[in-house]
Design an enzyme around this catalytic site. Structure first.
Site, PDB file in Angstrom:
ATOM      1  N   ASP A  24       3.322   1.413 -10.558  1.00  0.00           N
ATOM      2  CA  ASP A  24       4.169   2.156  -9.618  1.00  0.00           C
ATOM      3  C   ASP A  24       4.638   1.243  -8.496  1.00  0.00           C
ATOM      4  O   ASP A  24       4.613   1.593  -7.331  1.00  0.00           O
ATOM      5  CB  ASP A  24       3.431   3.367  -9.064  1.00  0.00           C
ATOM      6  CG  ASP A  24       4.358   4.354  -8.356  1.00  0.00           C
ATOM      7  OD1 ASP A  24       5.587   4.308  -8.601  1.00  0.00           O
ATOM      8  OD2 ASP A  24       3.865   5.169  -7.562  1.00  0.00           O
ATOM      9  N   PRO A  27       9.472   0.066  -3.430  1.00  0.00           N
ATOM     10  CA  PRO A  27       9.476  -0.064  -1.968  1.00  0.00           C
ATOM     11  C   PRO A  27       8.495   0.862  -1.245  1.00  0.00           C
ATOM     12  O   PRO A  27       7.915   0.467  -0.238  1.00  0.00           O
ATOM     13  CB  PRO A  27      10.917   0.268  -1.582  1.00  0.00           C
ATOM     14  CG  PRO A  27      11.715  -0.048  -2.786  1.00  0.00           C
ATOM     15  CD  PRO A  27      10.827   0.271  -3.955  1.00  0.00           C
ATOM     16  N   ASN A  29       5.622   1.563  -1.995  1.00  0.00           N
ATOM     17  CA  ASN A  29       4.260   1.046  -2.104  1.00  0.00           C
ATOM     18  C   ASN A  29       4.131  -0.385  -1.596  1.00  0.00           C
ATOM     19  O   ASN A  29       3.208  -1.098  -1.956  1.00  0.00           O
ATOM     20  CB  ASN A  29       3.767   1.154  -3.554  1.00  0.00           C
ATOM     21  CG  ASN A  29       3.509   2.592  -3.925  1.00  0.00           C
ATOM     22  OD1 ASN A  29       3.128   3.397  -3.093  1.00  0.00           O
ATOM     23  ND2 ASN A  29       3.743   2.919  -5.185  1.00  0.00           N
TER      24      ASN A  29
END
Length: 167
Positions: A24, A27, A29
């Protein structure tokens, strides 16, 4: 983007060294303490996949942020590996360099169809000031076939080291 990439590839290399795939990367994260790219941190390993671990997500569950998924992740979430994270990081780089995501549409099905079957827009045309070596790296990272991408985060990191630092 180079400074950001150096930090993120170091984090990914560490995760991948213990066979953990983020799944995942996007941006939302990526945390920038004090707004500083060179201090970037990769967050939210909540969807991490570790081989041989119990998969609690279901065999066909769709996990991750759709616009940043690798083609193989779209097709079969069980087929992800480190190269899937490299594709996602390539999407992040493309967006950071150009201001636009490479794969967009009005609906999720079309986004995924574009990820799987359409080439990314020409980064040279969208962001003409980006160096040829950086464009070439991003193009490789966004290859549809995982075998055509850089195979490790270390390989991406080394490519970034070779790209001349600004100024």
């Amino acid at each position: 983007v180079r400074a950001l990439g150096l930090r993120l590839t170091a984090a990914l290399a560490h995760a991948h060294s213990v066979n953990a795939v983020h799944r995942d990367l996007g941006p939302r994260n990526i945390f920038l303490p004090g707004g500083r790219l060179e201090h970037a941190k990769l967050l939210d390993f909540g969807l991490v996949r570790v081989p041989d671990a119990l998969d609690r997500t279901g065999s066909q569950a769709v996990l991750g942020t759709p616009q940043y998924m690798a083609p193989e992740q779209v097709k079969d979430p069980r087929k992800v590996d480190a190269r899937s994270d490299i594709f996602s990081l390539g999407v992040v780089f493309f967006e950071a360099l150009s201001g636009v995501r490479p794969f967009t549409a009005d609906d999720l099905f079309t986004v995924w169809n574009n990820i799987v079957g359409q080439p990314a827009p020409n980064l040279r045309r969208i962001a003409p000031g980006v160096s040829e070596s950086f464009v070439f790296l991003v193009e490789r990272m966004l290859a549809k076939n995982p075998m055509q991408r850089p195979q490790t985060a270390e390989e991406v990191h080394e490519a970034l080291v070779r790209i001349d630092a600004p100024g």
